[in-house]
Structures are given as structure tokens and as C-alpha cells.
Design a protein around this motif. Structure first.
Motif, short mmCIF file in Angstrom:
data_model
loop_
_atom_site.label_atom_id
_atom_site.label_comp_id
_atom_site.label_asym_id
_atom_site.label_seq_id
_atom_site.Cartn_x
_atom_site.Cartn_y
_atom_site.Cartn_z
N GLN A 1 18.43 8.72 11.10
CA GLN A 1 17.56 7.78 10.61
C GLN A 1 18.56 6.63 9.72
N TYR A 2 18.12 5.37 9.61
CA TYR A 2 18.73 4.59 8.49
C TYR A 2 17.78 4.84 7.35
N ILE A 3 18.57 4.58 6.18
CA ILE A 3 17.83 4.61 4.73
C ILE A 3 16.54 3.76 4.56
N GLY A 4 15.69 4.61 4.39
CA GLY A 4 14.19 3.77 4.15
C GLY A 4 13.63 3.58 5.57
N GLU A 5 14.03 4.35 6.72
CA GLU A 5 13.24 4.00 7.98
C GLU A 5 11.78 4.47 7.88
N GLU A 6 11.33 5.55 7.18
CA GLU A 6 10.26 5.89 7.19
C GLU A 6 9.15 5.10 6.59
N LEU A 7 9.75 4.26 5.51
CA LEU A 7 9.00 3.14 4.92
C LEU A 7 8.95 1.99 5.63
N LEU A 8 10.08 1.62 6.30
CA LEU A 8 9.90 0.10 6.78
C LEU A 8 9.47 0.24 8.13
N SER A 9 9.66 1.34 9.08
CA SER A 9 9.01 1.37 10.48
C SER A 9 7.55 1.28 10.70
N ALA B 1 0.98 -1.42 0.06
CA ALA B 1 -0.02 0.01 0.05
C ALA B 1 0.92 1.22 -0.07
N ARG B 2 2.20 1.37 0.32
CA ARG B 2 3.05 2.21 0.37
C ARG B 2 3.99 2.33 -0.80
N ARG B 3 3.62 1.42 -1.92
CA ARG B 3 4.24 1.70 -3.17
C ARG B 3 4.11 3.14 -3.66
N PRO B 4 4.80 3.95 -4.07
CA PRO B 4 4.50 5.29 -4.68
C PRO B 4 4.20 4.94 -6.01
#
Length: 400
Positions: free
Chosen positions: A392-400, A126-129
Motif C-alpha cells: 500500500q501507499y502511505i495513507g491508502e486506507e484513509l484516502l481510498s 468524518a475520518r479525522r481521528p
């Protein structure tokens, strides 16, 4: 003496504690969101002479393992770009004594990380841009499955080829058991002097028309993700990678006037046909004495020009490659099949939205470009390269 505590008191206290925690959490989240978004290095960074581009397939089914990998990669990248050893690894030391001050690592997420074969792998579908829509199959594509796609990508750039490979070896070691290498390609970009455009293996200057990376408004318009894109992509960019094989032996048999007509530019100066300097506007409207365009309608430079594509632009960051010899069948007469140079272009292009960038430009090129008789797209991938907030680590806002 035992004091009795009513259930109502306990409930009110619990609700109060939860509310306090909620408010504190919102305040913390707000402070994180308020931190400025940084762009990953290796996008607007001036190109280093060498690249090792590598992609991975994620083999774990545990999201926690994927998160741990991104943390390891982020920590390693931060250390390496600061001139330190990657934490937790014994260095292989093959770059000892080399200048490693000018390196960048850039990370991206492919469409198959979000869903594959109809399966939402990590709860990310659902978070795929929207801009990470699959590229269409273009006319003339001969994509090799083993050299196409990837869940993750890492662009490793350096001032020498051994360091670029060293970086790829490190990220591969850190991915052990979580992600397997899928395909990779090294590339080179010789320096022709400060301020001079590099030449590709066809002998022409490559990258004359590129968005002005010194102009913030232009970068916001063409390079960085849109403000209404997914929150986790803010400060990021979309990467289209393409492996383009070039039949240099076929090309080398062509005379220079034909090569210039094909390219739509002069070979020596890089100037447009009929012009004198490289950065002059393209001669798209000028006619010869017979009333024909002096830049052919199917010339490469015309079909790639923003003026011919509704103003569309992408940030090209391409490298030449050479993989030795391979048995290759040419696409056009004389349809020669022989052991030829396996050479070409590792085409890397960053943009705001591939649908209005690369796809818009290349759909016409794939059908009409005179260059197609010498080039074949044989692989590549599409990746979302997010921005990152400090800490943050790269992609944190996507994976967390």
C-alpha cells in the motif's frame, strides 16, 4: 436461430454476478486487512544525526491528485531508503559519494487536511481521528503563523545535513503543483559516543527519560495508536512538532548552580539533584535540611516527569537548530532586544494520543517551568503518521 433470453434470467444472472463479485471483493479486502501493519521508519528508529523537517499546504482540490502525490512519495521513499534513486526524477547528484544507507522518511497528515475554514476538503472530515484534536493555546505561546501548521509533513533524517536536505528537495519536487512548502527546519544531534545521551545547546543531556523503545508493551501503551483508534491509524503514531527558541545568550549569563536548579539535574553527569548517575530515579521526594524539596517544584525535570503527570510519557526525538542571527526581544529581565543567536530546539515527540501525552505534560510546564524564562514556543504542528500495509501507499486506507 436467435435464442430469446427473459428479463428474469438476465436479472438473476446479473444478481449472481454481482454477488460473486461482492464475495470476491470482500475476500480480497479481508486478505488486505489480514496483512500485518508496519510502522513507518523514523519513529522508533535510533535518531540519525541530522533532520530536515518540512511541512506542506495542499493546493489542489482534486483528491485524485493528492492520492497520486502520496503514491509518488511512497515510491520515492521506498527507493531512497533502499539505496536507489527516486523513480521518475533526474537526481540532482549533490549527495553523490556520500553514505546514504541510514536514511528515513516519515509522513504525516495535519488537521487541516481533513477540514479547513469549516470546509470538508476531500471528504475526510468524518475520518479525522479523535487524538488529532487541535492543540490548545498554551501559556507563553508566541506561535508565528508562517511557521505553524501544515496539511502534510515529512521528517527527513540522515547521517549528514546535505543528504537530509536532499531528501526534502526530492519530496518537494514530487509535490509540485499539488502541495506547496509551508515551513521547514533543519536540526542536528551530535554524537557523544555510543550509549551516551546527547547534550542540547543549553549544555544539558536531553532525552534521559524516554519510553523504552525495546519494550513492546511500553511502546503499545505510549507510542502506537490505540487499538480502538481509526482503522487507518493502526500501526501509526501522533507527532507533535514544536519550534522552541532558546535564548542561549541569556542562559549563558546564568551560573551553573542556577542552571542545575532550573533543570533539576546536574549539568556534568545528568544525574538528578543529589544523585550520582544519569539514569537514577529523579529526586522528587527528597528534602534538604530546611525541609525544602532538593528538586525545585518548578524545575523542568520534575514538571516533565511521568510521576508528576499521571504516568504520561511521550517518545522524544528532538534536534537542536541554529539559524544564524536575528533581532530577538527576550521575554524576561533584562528584556534585552538585540541581534542574537537564533537557536533552539526542534522538538519532535511521538505518542499514542497528544491529549493524554504532550498536552497533559506541557500544560503545567507552560505555566510553571523555570525554563520558560529562557525558552519560547514559536511554531510547530500536529500530525497523524499512519501505519502501512505491505503493497500500500502511505495513507491508502484513509484516502481510498
Amino acid at each position: 436461430m436467435v435464442t430469446k433470453i427473459s428479463r428474469r434470467f438476465l436479472l438473476e444472472a446479473s444478481l449472481g454476478a454481482s454477488l460473486s463479485a461482492f464475495i470476491a471483493g470482500r475476500a480480497l479486502a479481508g486478505s488486505v486487512q489480514a496483512l500485518p501493519v508496519m510502522h513507518q521508519p523514523g519513529i522508533e528508529t535510533p535518531q540519525q544525526p541530522f533532520v530536515y523537517f518540512i511541512t506542506f499546504d495542499v493546493v489542489t482540490e482534486e483528491k485524485s491528485a493528492l492520492i497520486a502525490l502520496m503514491k509518488r512519495w511512497t515510491n520515492a521513499a521506498d527507493a531512497l531508503m533502499a539505496g536507489r534513486a527516486a523513480p521518475g526524477l533526474v537526481d540532482s547528484e549533490e549527495t553523490e559519494g556520500l553514505n546514504q544507507n541510514d536514511i528515513t522518511l516519515t509522513f504525516g497528515f495535519g488537521p487541516t487536511l481533513f477540514s479547513k475554514d469549516g470546509k470538508d476538503r476531500f471528504g475526510l472530515a468524518a475520518r479525522r481521528p479523535a487524538p488529532l484534536a487541535d492543540l490548545p493555546r498554551f501559556t507563553g505561546d508566541q506561535l508565528v503563523a508562517a511557521r505553524t501548521g501544515g496539511d502534510l509533513c515529512v521528517q527527513c533524517c540522515a547521517d549528514d545535513p546535505q543528504t537530509a536536505l536532499h531528501l526534502a528537495r526530492i519530496v518537494s519536487r514530487l509535490a509540485y503543483g499539488v502541495a506547496d512548502a509551508r515551513w521547514a527546519q533543519s536540526g542536528f544531534l551530535p554524537s557523544f559516543g555510543k550509549g551516551k545521551t546527547a547534550r542540547n545547546l543549553m549544555g544539558f543531556k536531553d532525552g534521559t527519560i524516554n519510553p523504552d523503545i525495546h519494550n513492546e508493551k511500553i511502546k503499545e501503551q505510549f507510542v502506537w495508536a490505540a487499538p480502538d483508534d481509526e482503522q487507518w491509524m493502526q500501526g501509526g503514531s501522533y507527532l507533535v512538532a514544536r519550534l522552541i527558541r532558546v535564548a542561549v545568550e541569556h542562559w549563558d549569563r546564568m551560573n551553573v548552580p542556577f542552571q542545575e536548579q532550573t533543570m533539576g539535574r546536574q549539568k556534568a553527569s545528568g544525574a538528578p539533584i543529589g544523585g550520582r548517575k544519569e539514569f537514577e530515579p529523579l529526586s522528587l521526594k527528597q528534602m534538604d535540611h530546611d525541609g525544602n524539596p532538593i528538586t525545585a517544584q518548578n524545575a523542568h525535570s520534575r514538571l516533565a516527569a511521568p510521576e508528576e503527570n499521571g504516568g504520561a510519557q511521550i517518545l522524544r526525538r528532538a534536534y537542536s537548530y541554529e539559524n544564524g542571527l536575528s533581532v530577538i526581544a527576550e521575554r524576561w529581565p533584562p528584556w534585552r532586544q538585540a541581534n542574537e543567536f537564533d537557536t533552539g530546539l526542534l522538538f519532535l515527540a511521538y505518542q499514542r494520543d497528544p491529549r493524554t501525552g504532550f498536552t497533559k505534560i506541557f500544560e503545567r510546564m507552560a505555566k510553571f517551568d523555570m525554563m520558560n524564562q529562557f525558552t519560547t514556543h514559536i511554531g510547530g504542528g500536529l500530525f497523524a503518521c499512519p501505519g502501512r500495509r505491505k503493497g500500500q501507499y502511505i495513507g491508502e486506507e484513509l484516502l481510498s
